[in-house]
Design a protein around this motif. Structure first.
Motif, PDB file in Angstrom:
ATOM      1  N   ASP A 187      -7.810   4.297   9.838  1.00 20.83           N
ATOM      2  CA  ASP A 187      -6.796   5.199   9.081  1.00 20.83           C
ATOM      3  C   ASP A 187      -5.510   4.199   8.821  1.00 20.83           C
ATOM      4  N   CYS A 188      -5.141   3.305   8.923  1.00 22.05           N
ATOM      5  CA  CYS A 188      -3.631   2.463   8.900  1.00 22.05           C
ATOM      6  C   CYS A 188      -4.300   1.428   7.604  1.00 22.05           C
ATOM      7  N   LYS A 189      -5.472   0.674   8.302  1.00 21.89           N
ATOM      8  CA  LYS A 189      -6.394  -0.206   6.804  1.00 21.89           C
ATOM      9  C   LYS A 189      -7.045   0.575   5.853  1.00 21.89           C
ATOM     10  N   ARG A 190      -7.106   1.919   6.118  1.00 24.86           N
ATOM     11  CA  ARG A 190      -7.453   2.537   4.709  1.00 24.86           C
ATOM     12  C   ARG A 190      -5.935   3.552   3.766  1.00 24.86           C
ATOM     13  N   ASP A 191      -5.090   3.658   4.455  1.00 21.80           N
ATOM     14  CA  ASP A 191      -3.956   3.870   3.698  1.00 21.80           C
ATOM     15  C   ASP A 191      -3.607   2.199   3.367  1.00 21.80           C
ATOM     16  N   LEU A 192      -3.180   1.254   3.797  1.00 16.93           N
ATOM     17  CA  LEU A 192      -3.114   0.209   2.994  1.00 16.93           C
ATOM     18  C   LEU A 192      -3.809  -0.152   1.559  1.00 16.93           C
ATOM     19  N   ARG A 193      -4.860   0.001   1.430  1.00 18.31           N
ATOM     20  CA  ARG A 193      -5.928  -0.414   1.332  1.00 18.31           C
ATOM     21  C   ARG A 193      -5.641  -0.041  -0.174  1.00 18.31           C
ATOM     22  N   ALA A 194      -5.550   2.069   0.023  1.00 19.98           N
ATOM     23  CA  ALA A 194      -5.422   2.552  -1.272  1.00 19.98           C
ATOM     24  C   ALA A 194      -3.725   2.394  -1.290  1.00 19.98           C
ATOM     25  N   TYR A 195      -2.702   1.416  -1.409  1.00 18.11           N
ATOM     26  CA  TYR A 195      -1.982   2.065  -1.655  1.00 18.11           C
ATOM     27  C   TYR A 195      -1.966   0.580  -2.648  1.00 18.11           C
ATOM     28  N   VAL A 196      -2.874  -0.660  -2.398  1.00 24.64           N
ATOM     29  CA  VAL A 196      -2.767  -2.139  -3.090  1.00 24.64           C
ATOM     30  C   VAL A 196      -3.641  -1.643  -3.416  1.00 24.64           C
ATOM     31  N   ARG A 197      -5.130  -0.898  -3.980  1.00 25.13           N
ATOM     32  CA  ARG A 197      -5.505  -0.819  -5.113  1.00 25.13           C
ATOM     33  C   ARG A 197      -4.803   0.213  -6.689  1.00 25.13           C
ATOM     34  N   ARG A 198      -3.893   1.164  -5.857  1.00 21.10           N
ATOM     35  CA  ARG A 198      -2.976   1.796  -6.476  1.00 21.10           C
ATOM     36  C   ARG A 198      -1.972   1.109  -7.547  1.00 21.10           C
ATOM     37  N   ARG A 199      -1.886  -0.038  -7.039  1.00 22.10           N
ATOM     38  CA  ARG A 199      -0.076  -1.075  -7.214  1.00 22.10           C
ATOM     39  C   ARG A 199      -0.583  -1.465  -8.405  1.00 22.10           C
ATOM     40  N   GLY A 200      -0.322  -1.579  -9.553  1.00 23.03           N
ATOM     41  CA  GLY A 200      -0.942  -2.425 -10.515  1.00 23.03           C
ATOM     42  C   GLY A 200       0.589  -3.195 -11.252  1.00 23.03           C
ATOM     43  N   PHE A 201       0.672  -4.123 -11.500  1.00 22.93           N
ATOM     44  CA  PHE A 201       2.172  -4.448 -12.254  1.00 22.93           C
ATOM     45  C   PHE A 201       2.252  -4.750 -13.915  1.00 22.93           C
TER      46      PHE A 201
END
Length: 210
Positions: free
Chosen positions: A47-61
């Motif tokens: 679950d932690c990896k799922r949440d981290l992946r979702a966060y990193v995927r959505r973040r842009g610059f």
């Protein structure tokens, strides 16, 4: 990066041809800190990896055409994604390994993480991959921004950065943590040079990558 409206995982237009790669995203590691305190972190790793992946995927610059810095929360999340996976696969984790994971869980969503000297030998490759991934994500957004704001020297420097990232990837992150962190620093310096028209920052990135 995900479009805030359609969830497309690449840059999108806002208005007419305005580059936009960021999406609203928050990272809350509270459930996993609680699990760690109750000695059941292993049950929540997926679950932690799922949440981290979702966060990193959505973040842009790039936000509405404005280039943003590579913030430490993204870097810490990219590292934790690798570290918690590596920790879960360790056959005999040490107390130092456990303490390092706990330190990341405690502070990553606040944009803080331990320094390179705190990384354990077993988890150093995971940190290396996390840093490489964060630097590469930022590099891709910088290249997209450069399509609309050409700067040949910055583009060449990003090419050198990609070469260094590929080396770390080929070694599966097994480089000194300070070397991996230099990729993040160089990416940030290129970003600073573009956001602030700062030639000194670009020169610093070139020097660092040598």
């Amino acid at each position: 990066m995900a479009c805030p409206d359609c969830e497309s995982l690449r840059s999108v237009g806002v208005g007419d041809h305005t580059l936009h790669t960021d999406s609203p995203a928050t990272l809350d590691l509270t459930p996993y800190r609680t699990a760690a305190a109750e000695e059941r972190l292993a049950d929540t790793v997926d679950d932690c990896k799922r949440d981290l992946r979702a966060y990193v995927r959505r973040r842009g610059f790039v936000d509405g055409g404005r280039l943003r810095p590579l913030d430490e929360t993204v870097v810490a999340a990219a590292e934790l994604l690798q570290v918690i996976d590596a920790f879960d696969r360790l056959r005999s984790a040490t107390d130092a390994d456990h303490a390092y994971v706990l330190a990341l869980l405690r502070d990553a969503d606040r944009g803080e993480r331990p320094g390179p000297s705190a990384v354990t030998d077993d988890l150093a490759p995971a940190r290396g991959l996390g840093d490489a991934n964060a630097a590469d994500d930022y590099r891709r957004d910088l290249l997209a921004w450069l399509d609309e704001h050409p700067d040949p020297e910055a583009r060449r420097t990003l090419g050198t950065l990609r070469e260094r990232i590929k080396r770390v990837e080929a070694l599966e992150g097994d480089v000194p943590p300070s070397d991996a962190e230099s990729l993040v620093a160089a990416a940030r310096e290129v970003g600073t040079s573009l956001r602030e028209d700062d030639e000194t920052a670009l020169a610093a990135a070139r020097d660092r990558l040598r």
